[in-house]
Every structure is written in C-alpha cells, then in structure tokens.
Design a protein around this motif. Structure first.
Motif, PDB file in Angstrom:
ATOM      1  N   ALA A   1       0.835  -1.196   0.000  1.00 56.35           N
ATOM      2  CA  ALA A   1       0.000   0.000   0.000  1.00 56.35           C
ATOM      3  C   ALA A   1       0.873   1.250   0.000  1.00 56.35           C
ATOM      4  CB  ALA A   1      -0.915   0.007   1.222  1.00 56.35           C
ATOM      5  N   TYR A   2       0.353   2.321  -0.611  1.00 54.94           N
ATOM      6  CA  TYR A   2       1.059   3.607  -0.644  1.00 54.94           C
ATOM      7  C   TYR A   2       1.341   4.069   0.783  1.00 54.94           C
ATOM      8  CZ  TYR A   2       1.934   8.563  -1.359  1.00 54.94           C
ATOM      9  OH  TYR A   2       2.492   9.813  -1.345  1.00 54.94           O
ATOM     10  N   PRO A   3       2.521   4.614   1.083  1.00 54.28           N
ATOM     11  CA  PRO A   3       3.617   4.922   0.141  1.00 54.28           C
ATOM     12  C   PRO A   3       4.680   3.828   0.042  1.00 54.28           C
ATOM     13  CG  PRO A   3       4.073   5.947   2.233  1.00 54.28           C
ATOM     14  CD  PRO A   3       2.786   5.205   2.418  1.00 54.28           C
TER      15      PRO A   3
ATOM     16  N   LEU B   1       9.447   5.517 -17.282  1.00 57.11           N
ATOM     17  CA  LEU B   1       9.922   6.416 -16.240  1.00 57.11           C
ATOM     18  C   LEU B   1       9.859   5.704 -14.897  1.00 57.11           C
ATOM     19  CD1 LEU B   1      10.821   9.317 -15.470  1.00 57.11           C
ATOM     20  CD2 LEU B   1       8.396   9.802 -15.035  1.00 57.11           C
ATOM     21  N   VAL B   2      10.984   5.707 -14.185  1.00 54.89           N
ATOM     22  CA  VAL B   2      11.107   5.052 -12.887  1.00 54.89           C
ATOM     23  C   VAL B   2      11.188   6.119 -11.798  1.00 54.89           C
ATOM     24  CG1 VAL B   2      12.702   3.748 -11.435  1.00 54.89           C
ATOM     25  CG2 VAL B   2      12.172   2.946 -13.749  1.00 54.89           C
ATOM     26  N   THR B   3      10.428   5.934 -10.722  1.00 52.11           N
ATOM     27  CA  THR B   3      10.466   6.841  -9.573  1.00 52.11           C
ATOM     28  C   THR B   3      10.837   6.057  -8.321  1.00 52.11           C
ATOM     29  OG1 THR B   3       8.680   8.168 -10.540  1.00 52.11           O
ATOM     30  CG2 THR B   3       9.186   8.535  -8.221  1.00 52.11           C
ATOM     31  N   ASP B   4      11.799   6.571  -7.554  1.00 51.86           N
ATOM     32  CA  ASP B   4      12.176   5.997  -6.263  1.00 51.86           C
ATOM     33  C   ASP B   4      12.196   7.104  -5.218  1.00 51.86           C
ATOM     34  OD1 ASP B   4      12.571   3.222  -6.819  1.00 51.86           O
ATOM     35  OD2 ASP B   4      14.407   3.744  -7.895  1.00 51.86           O
ATOM     36  N   TYR B   5      11.904   6.753  -3.960  1.00 58.15           N
ATOM     37  CA  TYR B   5      11.938   7.738  -2.877  1.00 58.15           C
ATOM     38  C   TYR B   5      12.092   7.023  -1.537  1.00 58.15           C
ATOM     39  CZ  TYR B   5       6.945   6.480  -2.820  1.00 58.15           C
ATOM     40  OH  TYR B   5       5.754   5.805  -2.807  1.00 58.15           O
ATOM     41  N   GLU B   6      12.339   7.818  -0.497  1.00 62.13           N
ATOM     42  CA  GLU B   6      12.419   7.320   0.865  1.00 62.13           C
ATOM     43  C   GLU B   6      11.163   7.736   1.620  1.00 62.13           C
ATOM     44  OE1 GLU B   6      15.984   8.796   2.564  1.00 62.13           O
ATOM     45  OE2 GLU B   6      17.288   7.880   1.054  1.00 62.13           O
ATOM     46  N   VAL B   7      10.867   6.990   2.699  1.00 60.51           N
ATOM     47  CA  VAL B   7       9.643   7.228   3.466  1.00 60.51           C
ATOM     48  C   VAL B   7      10.003   7.593   4.903  1.00 60.51           C
ATOM     49  CG1 VAL B   7       7.505   6.197   4.325  1.00 60.51           C
ATOM     50  CG2 VAL B   7       8.328   5.632   2.032  1.00 60.51           C
ATOM     51  N   ASP B   8       9.373   8.659   5.403  1.00 61.19           N
ATOM     52  CA  ASP B   8       9.531   9.079   6.795  1.00 61.19           C
ATOM     53  C   ASP B   8       8.526   8.298   7.640  1.00 61.19           C
ATOM     54  OD1 ASP B   8       9.673  10.278   9.254  1.00 61.19           O
ATOM     55  OD2 ASP B   8       9.348  12.332   8.533  1.00 61.19           O
ATOM     56  N   ARG B   9       9.023   7.534   8.622  1.00 65.16           N
ATOM     57  CA  ARG B   9       8.165   6.692   9.448  1.00 65.16           C
ATOM     58  C   ARG B   9       8.103   7.163  10.898  1.00 65.16           C
ATOM     59  NH1 ARG B   9       7.304   2.702   5.946  1.00 65.16           N
ATOM     60  NH2 ARG B   9       8.939   2.312   4.402  1.00 65.16           N
ATOM     61  N   SER B  10       8.466   8.413  11.149  1.00 66.86           N
ATOM     62  CA  SER B  10       8.436   8.926  12.512  1.00 66.86           C
ATOM     63  C   SER B  10       7.013   9.020  13.049  1.00 66.86           C
ATOM     64  CB  SER B  10       9.109  10.301  12.575  1.00 66.86           C
ATOM     65  OG  SER B  10       8.464  11.209  11.693  1.00 66.86           O
TER      66      SER B  10
ATOM     67  N   ILE C   1       9.262  11.418   1.685  1.00 66.17           N
ATOM     68  CA  ILE C   1      10.170  12.544   1.891  1.00 66.17           C
ATOM     69  C   ILE C   1      10.396  13.189   0.525  1.00 66.17           C
ATOM     70  CG2 ILE C   1      12.458  13.252   2.682  1.00 66.17           C
ATOM     71  CD1 ILE C   1      12.497  10.721   4.424  1.00 66.17           C
ATOM     72  N   ASP C   2       9.814  14.372   0.326  1.00 66.46           N
ATOM     73  CA  ASP C   2       9.841  15.014  -0.989  1.00 66.46           C
ATOM     74  C   ASP C   2      11.261  15.194  -1.512  1.00 66.46           C
ATOM     75  OD1 ASP C   2       7.107  15.141  -1.010  1.00 66.46           O
ATOM     76  OD2 ASP C   2       7.004  17.212  -0.284  1.00 66.46           O
ATOM     77  N   GLU C   3      12.182  15.555  -0.621  1.00 67.41           N
ATOM     78  CA  GLU C   3      13.553  15.821  -1.055  1.00 67.41           C
ATOM     79  C   GLU C   3      14.266  14.559  -1.534  1.00 67.41           C
ATOM     80  OE1 GLU C   3      12.274  16.597   1.857  1.00 67.41           O
ATOM     81  OE2 GLU C   3      12.020  18.785   1.707  1.00 67.41           O
ATOM     82  N   SER C   4      13.697  13.388  -1.222  1.00 69.59           N
ATOM     83  CA  SER C   4      14.351  12.132  -1.610  1.00 69.59           C
ATOM     84  C   SER C   4      13.887  11.597  -2.956  1.00 69.59           C
ATOM     85  CB  SER C   4      14.097  11.065  -0.543  1.00 69.59           C
ATOM     86  OG  SER C   4      12.744  10.610  -0.584  1.00 69.59           O
ATOM     87  N   ILE C   5      12.863  12.214  -3.556  1.00 68.91           N
ATOM     88  CA  ILE C   5      12.298  11.687  -4.809  1.00 68.91           C
ATOM     89  C   ILE C   5      13.313  11.818  -5.944  1.00 68.91           C
ATOM     90  CG2 ILE C   5      10.456  11.905  -6.510  1.00 68.91           C
ATOM     91  CD1 ILE C   5       8.686  13.059  -4.299  1.00 68.91           C
TER      92      ILE C   5
END
Length: 321
Positions: free
Chosen positions: A213-215, A249-258, A264-268
């Motif tokens: 499930a997203y994200p 087109l491939v998209t990768d990012y990190e997720v904030d789990r706090s 995390i927008d800056e990680s996209i």
C-alpha cells in the motif's frame, strides 16, 4: 451561428446552419450549445439539439444540413463506420449511418477506440457478463469471453492487443483471443496495471505489478506471462516506444516513518528503464522529461539541460524558471 459576439458561457445555445462551398448559409432549425457540437465523420455531423421543450436530443446532419436521424440519450461522433449510443435506460447500442441498430441488441458496455488503427475492435458486454470482440467492418464476432459469475461494469481495449474488463468485484486483463492474462480481486490495491504497449507490436507488451500500500508499494515491470523484468521501484510509468523497444519512467523515494508514513519530498529521484527492466538512466535525477528518443530534459543538483542515455550533457541552461 453566434451573431456579432460570442458568449463562452456553457449554458448558451445558438442556431446551427449549413455552409456550402460558396459560403451560402442554410438554416437547419437545430439549436445547439457550442461545446457539444461535433465534427463531420462518416459524412455526418453531431449536434445536441435544444429546440425541443421536452429535453435535448442528439441529431446528425448531412453536408447540406439536413437532419438524417435523431437519437435520445448520449451519443458521440462516428468511429469505425458506426456510433455508440448510451440510451435513457442505461444501455448501449451500435448504430449505423442511417441511425438503425446495427446489432439489434442492447449491451451493458460497448466501446471502440479508433486511435488503435487496424487493430481496433468493438468490445461488447451483455447483461450476463459475456463479452464479444467484434470486427469493426463486418461486425462478426471474432472471439468471446465467457461470463465469470459477476456483473460487467465496462469493457474496453486500452491497447491494440488487450482487453481490460471491470466487473462488480474484480478486474481482468485478456488478450484479443479471450485468454485471461491477469486478474485483480482487490480494487483498493490494484496488483496489475496496464502501463504501456507498443502500437502494433505485441512482443513489447508490458504491465506493472504493484504490491503493498502507498507509500510503501513496490512496482515491477512484467511481461504477458507475469515474469518480472528488472528491479522493483516506487512507481513505473510508460514513456515511449520505437521499433520494438520501449522506455519507462522510474520513480524511487524514501519514506519518513516517525509518525504516519509519508514520502520525503527531497528524496524523490527519477530514472529510465527499457523494456527488459534494465536501467538506461539511473534514478538519480530530480526530474526527467522525454523530449525524443534518446533525448531527455533533466534537472540534477540544480543543473538543467538535455542528456542522452549515456548521461552526456548535450545542452545546459544557466537558469531555469
């Protein structure tokens, strides 16, 4: 015909006139709003007529502005020599250029996409859930899909070799021969999405399998047999194709789990893979736009410009606004 001034208000209606090659106008008696006025196709032009006080009708005019036939319900322009009518009872009909029912039968779903060219077919689903794949010229049934015990909401041909069917409790993807390729029983987390298919070349048909499930979802490029191609990513979207090859087109990012999981927008980061899942541009860019084959407009570390798949900078700009 709008007179001296044109009011773009969608609620306004205007008289429809026929104009011949010399510019001579002939009144048709049809009153139509501007936005639902159609184009000429199969020799007929669609207009929504609001001159009837009982409600609107769809009328089809010939080149002289004569009314050839009128229908009640929603209908669009002709495609494949016929038009699809959605009647007041919520059923679909296929009409010919005379306004007659070409199949003599109502359907729960009926679709056609002329953009698919010679591979386009009429996809008709009846109230029992049976699906017929019809030749657009002869209207003969080329193959059928048997009911699966649940109601069909819609059936369509999103690409030239595939049929996508939405049922009351599931969705399925078939090929044009009626063979079941994939089934998804959970609409909330679609496991197989149609992402891109090369026009006229079934050898590069590709799907995206999504798990989680997203994200936190992981999407993987797969072929028609369900074989995984390449690594999983956050998102995969179709870009383009050329001579049996394709780009995604491939998209990768990190997720904030706090707290609640958020991206995390800056990680996209963005990259590009081919039809085998191999990365041709690594997912290290802040943005990627495909301009043409092997030419991409990108942003990386505040540097803007055009690169090729060797990551050579072909052009750069000092500032970008």
């Amino acid at each position: 015909k709008t007179g001296e001034s044109f009011d773009s208000d969608a609620g306004k209606t205007y008289p429809v006139v026929a104009v011949d090659a010399e510019g001579e106008e002939t009144e048709t008696g049809v009153i139509s709003d501007f936005w639902s006025h159609g184009w000429y196709s199969e020799g007929l032009c669609r207009t929504n007529d609001y001159s009837n006080s009982d409600g609107g009708e769809t009328r089809y005019l010939d080149a002289d502005g004569n009314i050839v036939f009128t229908v009640s319900g929603y209908a669009d322009d002709f495609e494949g020599g016929h038009l699809i009518l959605f009647d007041d009872q919520g059923q679909y009909h296929l009409l010919n250029a005379s306004g007659d029912d070409a199949l003599g039968k109502a359907y729960a779903s009926l679709s056609f996409d002329s953009a698919l060219g010679d591979r386009a077919r009429f996809i008709a689903a009846d109230d029992r859930g049976a699906i017929e794949i019809l030749n657009p010229e002869t209207l003969e049934c080329e193959s059928t899909i048997a009911p699966c015990g649940t109601k069909v909401w819609s059936a369509m041909q999103p690409e030239n070799g595939l049929i996508f069917v939405w049922y009351a409790d599931r969705s399925r993807i078939y090929d044009l021969a009626g063979k079941l390729l994939f089934e998804n029983l959970d609409y909330a987390t679609t496991e197989v999405n149609l992402t891109y298919m090369v026009q006229g070349d079934d050898s590069v048909s590709r799907f995206v399998r999504s798990s989680g499930a997203y994200p936190d979802q992981v999407q993987t490029l797969i072929d028609k047999s369900g074989n995984a191609l390449g690594e999983g990513h956050s998102y995969i979207d179709g870009l383009s194709s050329l001579k049996g090859a394709a780009r995604y087109l491939v998209t990768d990012y990190e997720v904030d789990r706090s707290d609640e999981p958020v991206v995390i927008d800056e990680s996209i980061r963005y990259g590009v893979c081919d039809e085998t899942g191999k990365m041709v541009i690594p997912a290290e860019y802040d943005s990627i736009e495909m301009l043409a084959w092997n030419h991409y407009w990108v942003n990386k570390d505040e540097k803007w410009g055009m690169i090729d798949e060797s990551e050579q900078w072909l052009a750069t700009v000092d500032t970008y606004k």
